[in-house]
Design a protein around this motif. Structure first.
Motif, mmCIF file in Angstrom:
data_model
loop_
_atom_site.group_PDB
_atom_site.id
_atom_site.type_symbol
_atom_site.label_atom_id
_atom_site.label_comp_id
_atom_site.label_asym_id
_atom_site.label_seq_id
_atom_site.Cartn_x
_atom_site.Cartn_y
_atom_site.Cartn_z
ATOM 1 N N ILE A 182 -18.628 -21.437 27.722
ATOM 2 C CA ILE A 182 -17.972 -20.323 27.989
ATOM 3 C C ILE A 182 -16.858 -19.644 27.035
ATOM 4 C CG2 ILE A 182 -18.219 -20.609 30.600
ATOM 5 C CD1 ILE A 182 -15.126 -21.700 28.843
ATOM 6 N N SER A 203 -16.460 -14.248 23.172
ATOM 7 C CA SER A 203 -15.280 -13.445 23.860
ATOM 8 C C SER A 203 -15.001 -12.243 23.212
ATOM 9 C CB SER A 203 -14.148 -14.755 23.379
ATOM 10 O OG SER A 203 -14.023 -14.789 22.101
ATOM 11 N N ARG A 256 -23.190 -27.277 30.385
ATOM 12 C CA ARG A 256 -24.302 -28.168 29.641
ATOM 13 C C ARG A 256 -25.444 -28.287 30.545
ATOM 14 N NH1 ARG A 256 -23.670 -27.429 23.828
ATOM 15 N NH2 ARG A 256 -21.455 -26.845 23.646
HETATM 16 N N1 LIG Z 1 -17.247 -17.936 19.877
HETATM 17 C C1 LIG Z 1 -17.124 -18.220 21.105
HETATM 18 C C2 LIG Z 1 -16.804 -19.683 21.244
HETATM 19 C C3 LIG Z 1 -16.750 -20.211 22.773
HETATM 20 C C4 LIG Z 1 -16.215 -21.660 22.940
HETATM 21 O O1 LIG Z 1 -16.164 -22.360 21.924
HETATM 22 N N2 LIG Z 1 -16.241 -22.073 24.178
HETATM 23 C C5 LIG Z 1 -15.595 -23.338 24.547
HETATM 24 C C6 LIG Z 1 -14.166 -23.356 25.274
HETATM 25 S S1 LIG Z 1 -13.233 -22.209 24.554
HETATM 26 C C7 LIG Z 1 -16.810 -24.245 25.358
HETATM 27 O O2 LIG Z 1 -17.244 -23.468 26.005
HETATM 28 N N3 LIG Z 1 -16.800 -25.453 25.076
HETATM 29 C C8 LIG Z 1 -17.701 -26.366 26.234
HETATM 30 C C9 LIG Z 1 -18.760 -26.825 25.463
HETATM 31 O O3 LIG Z 1 -18.968 -26.615 24.049
HETATM 32 O O4 LIG Z 1 -19.474 -27.697 25.936
HETATM 33 C C10 LIG Z 1 -16.432 -17.322 21.997
HETATM 34 O O5 LIG Z 1 -15.360 -16.646 21.153
HETATM 35 O O6 LIG Z 1 -16.532 -17.028 23.216
#
Ligand SMILES: N[C@@H](CCC(=O)N[C@@H](CS)C(=O)NCC(=O)O)C(=O)O
Length: 204
Positions: free
Chosen positions: A56, A69, A42
């Motif tokens: 990510i 992903s 962020r």
């Molecule tokens: N739809 C996205 C989802 C990505 C996602 O939710 N990433 C999470 C980790 S699994 C993340 O970066 N979270 C940190 C945040 O939102 O600050 C994908 O499949 O890549």
């Protein structure tokens, strides 16, 4: 060929999907790690240079950045047997990848994140109020998967595809979110099948 770098947090199943795809295909992948618990996706630099959506995984291909992903898995697997050649099967594979993002991951991955990493005691009142609905949604998704896998080895066709990889990532660690794999025997057999694939790598 462009160098490939995965911007990831190794605890994330979404990131693991991409590492597993690359490993099954024997493609070299460098990794750059972030701690999502510390807000490292962020920062102004990350939002400007890597992903304006603040999340990510992001697959860096040369100087271009590909978030999401399942899009990254598709990029890596283009032209390989992990994407079926036949049009219906290819669309059916996408069907399961959309199911994963809409019905599976938002329930199963979120509960795992809340219970294993945030901790039940630290949840906000809103998160607490969502637990039962997420549990029910996750169980519904697992039941759909179990029924589909009864009597077949893979989600689509007769060999492993990206549908299996996308769904494996958070299913094999779902017990950390309070789900009971023993209730889903066809899923259990399929998990063993995936983990026996040549080139398979563990999550971390
Ligand atoms: N739809 C996205 C989802 C990505 C996602 O939710 N990433 C999470 C980790 S699994 C993340 O970066 N979270 C940190 C945040 O939102 O600050 C994908 O499949 O890549």
């Amino acid at each position: 060929m462009d160098d490939l770098t995965l911007h990831e947090d190794p605890r994330s199943g979404n990131c693991y999907k991409i590492r597993l795809t690359a490993a099954l295909l024997g493609k070299p992948l460098a990794c750059k790690q972030y701690d999502i618990m510390q807000g490292e996706t962020r920062t102004p630099e990350f939002l400007r240079d890597v992903n304006a959506n603040g999340r990510i995984p992001v697959l860096q291909i040369g100087d271009r950045f590909l978030p999401e992903s399942n899009a990254a898995c598709w990029y890596l697997a283009e032209g390989s047997p992990l994407i079926p050649g036949e049009a219906f099967d290819r669309a059916d594979m996408l069907r399961w990848m959309f199911f994963e993002q809409y019905n599976h991951e938002p329930n199963i991955a979120t509960l795992r994140f809340w219970l294993q990493f945030v901790g039940e005691a630290n949840l906000s009142p809103f998160q607490e109020s969502q637990i039962m609905a997420k549990r029910a949604g996750g169980e519904d998704a697992l039941a759909v998967m179990d029924e589909h896998l009864a009597g077949r080895d893979w989600f689509v066709g007769d060999s492993v595809t990206l549908a299996d990889i996308a769904l494996y990532a958070y299913t094999h660690v779902c017990e950390a979110g309070g789900f009971r794999l023993q209730d889903y025997p066809a899923i259990c057999r399929w998990l063993i099948r995936v983990s026996g694939l040549p080139g398979y790598v563990r999550m971390s």
